[in-house]
Scaffold this active site. Structure first.
Site, PDB file in Angstrom:
ATOM      1  CB  CYS B  51      43.325  -7.020  15.347  1.00 18.45           C
ATOM      2  SG  CYS B  51      42.969  -6.698  13.814  1.00 18.45           S
ATOM      3  CG  ASN B  52      46.719  -5.030  12.212  1.00 25.64           C
ATOM      4  OD1 ASN B  52      47.426  -6.091  12.700  1.00 25.64           O
ATOM      5  ND2 ASN B  52      46.149  -4.823  10.933  1.00 25.64           N
ATOM      6  CG  HIS B  99      50.917   8.284  13.924  1.00 23.10           C
ATOM      7  ND1 HIS B  99      51.719   7.479  13.382  1.00 23.10           N
ATOM      8  CD2 HIS B  99      49.816   7.718  14.536  1.00 23.10           C
ATOM      9  CE1 HIS B  99      51.306   6.144  13.800  1.00 23.10           C
ATOM     10  NE2 HIS B  99      50.122   6.350  14.374  1.00 23.10           N
ATOM     11  N   PRO B 115      39.806  -0.379   3.976  1.00 25.86           N
ATOM     12  CG  PRO B 115      37.764  -0.978   3.096  1.00 25.86           C
ATOM     13  CD  PRO B 115      39.151  -1.278   3.241  1.00 25.86           C
ATOM     14  N   GLY B 191      38.342 -26.020  -0.690  1.00 26.49           N
ATOM     15  CA  GLY B 191      39.505 -25.413  -0.167  1.00 26.49           C
ATOM     16  C   GLY B 191      39.070 -23.871   0.372  1.00 26.49           C
ATOM     17  CG  MET B 193      42.578 -18.469  -1.543  1.00 25.75           C
ATOM     18  SD  MET B 193      43.865 -18.562  -2.541  1.00 25.75           S
ATOM     19  CE  MET B 193      45.262 -18.719  -1.391  1.00 25.75           C
TER      20      MET B 193
END
Lengths: 274, 436
Positions: B51-52, B99, B115, B191, B193
């Site tokens: 995804c990144n 890289h 990880p 909530g 979080m």
């Protein structure tokens, strides 16, 4: 140079390297440093064991010299810490144990190797029991002390919300230290009581109890130890208070041990004995 | 022609999520387009698509295969090259190796030291192996990148502390309780979080989780989401006596739990430690509760501070990690350079001659009375034996050199057979099934 002095030099050398290695290994997390520290600590313990075996082969506990006594106590402390490490996987406690063993071996190096010669009527089972039970409880108290110190350190960090340092981030949990402290007190107090009782039954200690500061201090330590034992077992206390108390009892015991050495207390008792 | 490693990619640093979505190359798509098929231009190829980041790692003997790769990439997504090119970075040789080592070690990740990227890289490599698109160079590069990542993790504290609030809460709980299998937690209120922290606690091996809420419906929804047991909100103090961790995030305007409530509860609990995580604003738990022995209270700001400190620590560690990556890059590039035929032949000859010379000297030392003429004859014989022994392997290497892939494989094998890299060569053994 006597055998005790030669082994004391070897033990000081190995325990200091072991303690330094354990300290830097914990900080740097380098596997090689940690492995080397473990080997050095085991080598020191092995030498300590051989020295103890030699001692028992040629002498007995009731002929304990001022230089042999700290070595035997160092052995008991390291042995108990290694057992705790095997059973509870608490490597860090070996660091406090080797440091204490190092201090004791330095003390051994500076002490007289002359064995205390007891009259036959004083050399009894009670003296052997007195010394061995107190050494075993000393080892357990040292374990409780190490666990207590680390508990207080971690508790403080958690309460103050301080960030985990390189040293503290790999430490076991607070509960592990509390458990070690609990077991050490559970086993240590009965042994201390046994050692003290045997000492009083032995004779010289009993007759001189009131006027001797060492004996009074021992009774004071016993009272504190009994309180800690009661709080732990009956009231279910745990955590910081019990850790602080274990640290205090160990510190006073160490002082008492020091007084015993500086005043040659046991020799004085024997000289006074008719 | 010398083969070179190329890396083309886009990541969260160079492309927004919309672009990353448009140019993602995952699974069946990569198969169907043939984007990863090695052909004349490209000898080896592998795709990493997360995804990144989307990255193509290739080995090519062409001067610049990047336009070709970009064209194939854009075509695979039926997009124009103009939309792709501005977001793409291109690394060659040493920089490409550096890289990929940095990516594997999570030094290029959005969350430094996370990880997952190593697992994703292993998975990408496994797929490339299945498609048979990786050979000697990428095989070694990938295996080396896994070992570099392992070294970085074990030698630095790059992944030591949590960098999300919910994970930080779990780490703190572990510092207090250690083994979580005997620990129970209570979730007060709902909530996002708090729920996330509860899920992390359950994943860490929590014994039991309870939820309570003023609204029964929300409590029931939460309980089913987290596999928890519902306890009545009215029995809050009774529940507090049972649990070890409390995560609170209600909308209450006054504290739900005060220091006065906790004192008798501690006695009832026989001083067992408690960990309070107060994510609510305004706070649900009286801050003075933290002054009681065996109680640890962290509010949302405390947790954020822990996370910020951990992030700063990871940044510091990243500098050390980059030094390790640079060291490993240099070692790999030395090995890569040695894959040329000529240097390998020279290395084999020099090594054999050195051995022959040493052994001749040793023998002659034992024969001091030998005349000079005979000494020269022995030396010449040793040199001739070495030459004859080397003749066949060198001829074989030259013959294999005609085919690029076979040549590289033969050179690689020869370097290991003759131990020309003195153990410096990256290991390409496929032990442990990584990526296989």
């Amino acid at each position: 140079m006597t055998f005790e002095h030669i082994t004391a030099i070897g033990l000081v050398f190995l325990y200091s390297l072991g303690a330094l290695g354990l300290f830097f290994g914990t900080l740097s997390k380098r596997r090689a440093v940690n492995a080397a520290a473990d080997i050095l600590t085991l080598a020191a313990f092995l030498l300590n064991t051989l020295a103890a075996i030699y001692f028992f082969a040629v002498q007995s506990l009731d002929a304990l010299s001022a230089s042999a006594a700290p070595q035997l106590l160092a052995w008991a402390i390291v042995f108990i810490s290694l057992c705790a490490r095997l059973l509870l996987r608490l490597r860090i406690l070996t660091l406090t144990a080797t440091t204490l063993a190092l201090v004791l071996c330095v003390l051994s190096l500076r002490s007289s190797p002359t064995a205390l010669v007891l009259p036959d009527n004083l050399s009894a089972l009670f003296l052997t029991l007195h010394i061995s039970a107190l050494f075993a409880s000393g080892g357990l108290l040292a374990l409780a002390f190490g666990a207590g110190l680390l508990f207080v350190h971690m508790d403080r960090k958690l309460k103050r919300k301080a960030p985990a340092t390189v040293f503290s981030q790999d430490l076991p949990s607070l509960s592990s230290f509390d458990t070690v402290n609990r077991y050490a007190v559970l086993a240590g107090f009965p042994l201390y009581t046994l050692g003290l009782t045997a000492g009083f039954l032995w004779g010289p200690l009993f007759s001189q109890a009131i006027e001797n500061p060492k004996v009074l201090l021992s009774l004071f330590i016993w009272a504190l130890y009994a309180l800690l034992f009661y709080q732990r077992m009956a009231l279910g206390y745990r955590g910081r208070k019990t850790a602080v108390m274990a640290i205090a009892i160990f510190t006073i015991s160490a002082l008492s041990f020091g007084i015993d050495y500086s005043l040659s207390h046991h020799s004085a008792l024997l000289r006074a004995w008719p | 022609m010398k083969q070179e490693i190329w890396l083309l990619g886009l990541s969260y640093k160079t492309a927004p999520v919309e672009i990353r979505e448009r140019f993602a190359l995952e699974g069946p798509l990569a198969d169907a387009t043939g984007c990863v098929s090695p052909d004349e231009e490209i000898q080896e190829c592998m795709i990493l698509s997360t995804c990144n980041r989307v990255e193509i790692l290739a080995v090519s003997s062409k001067d610049d295969p990047s336009p070709f790769l970009l064209r194939r990439w854009a075509a695979a997504r039926e997009e124009s090259m103009d939309a792709l090119a501005p977001h793409v970075y291109i690394h060659k040789g040493h920089m490409a190796v550096r890289h990929i080592f940095s990516v594997a070690s999570s030094l290029d990740s959005m969350v430094l030291g996370e990880p997952q990227i190593l697992g994703q890289l292993k998975e990408a490599y496994r797929k490339a192996l299945e498609r048979n698109t990786v050979k000697v160079i990428l095989n070694r590069l990938l295996h080396k990148s896994f070992s570099v990542a392992k070294r970085v993790r074990s030698s630095t504290n790059i992944a030591a502390n949590a960098v999300s609030v919910s994970y930080a809460a779990v780490e703190l709980a572990k510092r207090i309780f250690g083994d979580m299998s005997g620990v129970s937690a209570l979730l007060i209120g709902a909530g996002e979080m708090a729920e996330l922290a509860a899920v992390h606690l359950v994943n860490a091996g929590l014994r039991s989780l309870y939820v309570t809420n003023r609204t029964a419906g929300r409590a029931s929804r939460l309980a089913s989401a987290c596999s928890a047991e519902i306890v009545p909100f009215e029995d809050l103090s009774g529940s507090l006596a049972r649990v070890d961790i409390v995560i609170s995030s209600t909308g209450a305007q006054r504290p739900l739990i005060t220091v006065e409530d906790m004192r008798p509860l501690l006695r009832k609990r026989r001083n067992r430690p408690m960990f309070f995580i107060d994510i609510a604003v305004p706070r649900d738990i009286d801050p003075r509760v933290n002054t009681l022995d065996n109680i640890y209270l962290y509010d949302i700001d405390d947790l954020r501070e822990v996370v910020a400190e951990n992030q700063a620590q990871r940044l510091q560690e990243a500098t050390r990690a980059r030094t390790l990556v640079d060291e490993e890059t240099a070692v790999f590039c030395r090995w890569l350079a040695s894959l040329d035929l000529q240097p390998t032949i020279v290395d084999i000859i020099r090594r054999s001659e050195r051995i022959a010379q040493k052994e001749t000297e040793r023998t002659l030392k034992r024969l001091p009375s030998l005349p000079e003429e005979q000494r020269e004859a022995i030396a010449a014989m040793a040199a001739a034996i070495v030459k004859k022994i080397n003749h066949e392997p060198i001829t074989f290497l030259k013959r294999q050199g005609g085919d690029q892939d076979a040549g590289i494989q033969a050179v690689s094998l020869a370097r290991r057979l003759f131990n020309l890299d003195r153990g410096e060569a990256p290991d390409d053994s496929c032990s442990g099934g990584e990526g296989k």
